[in-house]
Design an enzyme around this catalytic site. Sequence first.
Site, mmCIF file in Angstrom:
data_model
loop_
_atom_site.group_PDB
_atom_site.id
_atom_site.type_symbol
_atom_site.label_atom_id
_atom_site.label_comp_id
_atom_site.label_asym_id
_atom_site.label_seq_id
_atom_site.Cartn_x
_atom_site.Cartn_y
_atom_site.Cartn_z
ATOM 1 N N CYS A 165 0.722 -1.159 -0.066
ATOM 2 C CA CYS A 165 -0.028 0.098 0.019
ATOM 3 C C CYS A 165 0.802 1.158 0.036
ATOM 4 C CB CYS A 165 -0.832 0.153 1.138
ATOM 5 S SG CYS A 165 -1.853 -1.434 1.398
ATOM 6 N N HIS A 305 -3.173 7.849 5.728
ATOM 7 C CA HIS A 305 -3.036 6.506 5.311
ATOM 8 C C HIS A 305 -4.803 5.984 5.636
ATOM 9 C CE1 HIS A 305 -2.140 2.852 3.463
ATOM 10 N NE2 HIS A 305 -2.342 1.994 4.475
ATOM 11 N N GLU A 316 -1.745 5.081 13.636
ATOM 12 C CA GLU A 316 -1.409 6.219 12.841
ATOM 13 C C GLU A 316 -1.560 7.455 13.535
ATOM 14 O OE1 GLU A 316 -1.774 8.117 8.335
ATOM 15 O OE2 GLU A 316 -3.249 6.828 8.928
ATOM 16 N N LYS A 338 -9.886 7.904 1.578
ATOM 17 C CA LYS A 338 -10.022 6.470 1.490
ATOM 18 C C LYS A 338 -11.620 6.410 1.822
ATOM 19 C CE LYS A 338 -5.578 4.068 1.904
ATOM 20 N NZ LYS A 338 -4.838 5.100 2.130
ATOM 21 N N HIS A 343 -9.734 1.659 -0.471
ATOM 22 C CA HIS A 343 -8.174 1.558 -0.449
ATOM 23 C C HIS A 343 -7.815 0.991 -1.738
ATOM 24 C CE1 HIS A 343 -4.338 0.879 0.941
ATOM 25 N NE2 HIS A 343 -4.488 0.272 1.876
ATOM 26 N N PHE A 402 1.576 -3.454 4.208
ATOM 27 C CA PHE A 402 1.842 -4.680 4.616
ATOM 28 C C PHE A 402 3.358 -4.882 4.571
ATOM 29 C CE2 PHE A 402 -2.488 -6.790 3.697
ATOM 30 C CZ PHE A 402 -2.902 -6.085 4.869
#
Length: 414
Positions: A165, A305, A316, A338, A343, A402
Amino acid sequence: MSDRRRVVVTGMGVVSPLGCTVETVWNRMVEGRSGIRPIQGFDAAAFDSRIAGEVVEFNVDDFVPKKEQRRMDPFCRYGIAASKLAVADSGIDFSREDPWRCGVLVGSGIGGLQVLFQQSKVFMERGPSRFSPFMIPQMITNILSGLIAIEHGLRGPNFAVISACATATHSIGESLRIIREGDADVILAGGAEAPIMELGVGGFCAMRALSTRNDDPTRASRPFDKDRDGFVIGEGAGTLVLEEYGHAVKRGARIYCELSGYGRTCDAFHMTAPDDQGAGAARAMSLAVADARLAPEQIDYINAHGTSTELNDKCETKAIKSALGEARARKVMISSTKSMTGHLLGAAGAIESLACAMAIHKGVVPPTINYTTPDPECDLDYVPNAARGAKVNACLNNSLGFGGHNATLCFTAM
């Protein structure tokens, strides 16, 4: 400062669940429109999550000849289109440029998943003699950067970043470094993804990473909200034209903003879960701010994010407090687009960079929609539900992938 080459954004192109022009996507973000709907691309009835941010306002014939379409996975079709739109938006004429000074860094987190799935079925049903000779070049992630270079005749730096991502954000950041170092004057940078098919959705369902709010798709992606239950998968592509400042000025380019800073780190913590204290993300932000030669107090906006997952959003939030300090963190505007696009995995950072550039260019911060129930562990200003007019001089774009990959970009007004 005059001791290093400056890099600016002169063009943007997008293919997304919110539309396929910069103006359309930006206007819908500001309006707080959701691009999430029930999956139409395949029969998802047996899947736990049956909603997605699908691309629906896209005519591939406008960008890719029919013969070539058959040789491309959808992620390449989206990426080619976004690159053409970005080049048109920038007004650059590559026939007048030195091709060795122009490059492409457009990556993908997953690559040709649809081709892999289709060719696996061919093998199982018809045997190895029926594989397509185009299977490997269609499937490999780096092929998109190669195809874009072929399309525009660009012979400079060209490779594909693959960091889940964080892919597009890393691609844009590495392009900044390449231009700064004098190895190129212009780079098309971004990401593309087409994961909305059986393998993509099924794999994320098996991880229990996706929202199952199937009966209320437009409200399913709800970053930082206490009732969030997972992310909504999306697809599309985004490309930025990054250009050395003097080069852009010489050709009379319109400049959206400057790309001033970049930070990247790794959590070294877990395959999928973020560092529970947000230390890696915090350091990526701090590095980007320092690289931009700014102080934390100068950051006005963060495009987070913000995936709408339990762990990501609270980690975050901790990272923002750590990077900016508690006092500034409580004053900075934060939003997750998002909430509207879903996403887009390896393409997310490019479309979110577009949001940052437009926030600076237009003086408006897009909202985090579907924010209804505050979470005590997510207690900052997430610009809930309505866009906010504000002068944005400096903003950050966070992407956390990830594998613990963290990347942050810093955009500033000219």
